[in-house]
Design a protein around this motif. Structure first.
Motif, short mmCIF file in Angstrom:
data_model
loop_
_atom_site.label_atom_id
_atom_site.label_comp_id
_atom_site.label_asym_id
_atom_site.label_seq_id
_atom_site.Cartn_x
_atom_site.Cartn_y
_atom_site.Cartn_z
N ARG A 44 0.73 -1.24 0.11
CA ARG A 44 0.10 -0.03 0.23
C ARG A 44 0.84 1.39 0.16
NH1 ARG A 44 -5.29 1.08 0.92
NH2 ARG A 44 -5.84 -1.00 1.54
N GLN A 48 0.67 4.03 -3.01
CA GLN A 48 0.17 5.34 -2.65
C GLN A 48 1.31 6.41 -3.00
OE1 GLN A 48 -0.65 5.27 1.62
NE2 GLN A 48 -2.82 4.82 1.10
N THR A 53 -3.51 2.20 -7.32
CA THR A 53 -4.17 1.54 -6.16
C THR A 53 -3.47 0.53 -5.77
OG1 THR A 53 -5.27 0.25 -7.87
CG2 THR A 53 -6.41 2.05 -7.09
#
Length: 217
Positions: A44, A48, A53
């Protein structure tokens, strides 16, 4: 081995043409792996950092480890290729070969300090065949330096501490390369030593380590 060279080098090493999202993922991971280590970096966080995504990573890499492997392996292959070229052009004899290999190591590890640190610090996070491939390159490079040291002692160019014992040769070779891997730590934006000056000092220290007759004061 600088971060901005990553994707181009990967393509040169037969990785194929990388998509723009893959490039962005590699650059983002590179920076995060450098600052906080790969183990502490999540998928993630990587996605990010480049505005994608979390699932986007798996469109280009099979896992976070696969992404790390691409970064680490690219740099190890590139280093080995640079060593091959330098040794092919080196002055004759063990002294010329040692000088050439040290200069390559110092250049690679000072030109791309962040990428070099990721490659050398994070490769141990790889597993299985991925890890084995990287370790094989590292051993080949160590063995090439060991052979240079061994030949130099045999022909009288070097006076090696411990003589021609296998352990003495390998320890000396490994110590020289380990020293060079950390050459980038001596580079500062406003430091007193240039990359060229550091290279010359590291060559001089390596020559002293092998007891070279031409080692400077």
């Amino acid at each position: 081995m600088a971060s901005e060279m990553t994707t181009t080098a990967a393509e040169d090493q037969g990785e194929g043409r990388l998509s723009e999202p893959a490039r962005r993922l590699m650059h983002a991971a590179d920076e995060l792996f450098y600052t906080q280590g790969s183990a502490a970096t999540s998928v993630r966080e990587i996605t990010q950092a480049c505005g994608l995504t979390p699932g986007a990573l798996y469109n280009h890499f099979s896992s976070k480890e696969d992404l790390l492997y691409r970064l680490v392996m690219t740099r190890h292959r590139w280093l080995e290729g640079e060593v091959d070229k330098a040794l092919a052009l080196a002055a004759p004899g063990p002294t010329g070969a040692l000088r050439a290999m040290v200069e390559v190591y110092v250049r690679v590890h000072t030109t791309g300090r962040k990428g070099a640190r990721v490659a050398n610090r994070e490769y141990g996070q790889l597993t299985g065949e991925r890890l084995a491939q990287v370790v094989a390159i590292r051993r080949r490079l160590r063995d090439r330096m060991a052979e240079i040291v061994r030949e130099g002692h045999a022909d009288g160019s070097f006076d090696l501490l411990g003589g021609d014992e296998h352990s003495a040769v390998v320890i000396t070779a490994a110590a020289i390369l380990d020293m060079c891997v950390h050459a980038g730590e001596w580079i500062r934006d406003r430091g007193e030593l240039s990359e060229e000056a550091i290279s010359e000092r590291f060559v001089a220290m390596a020559l002293r380590m092998v007891g070279a007759k031409e080692a400077g004061r």
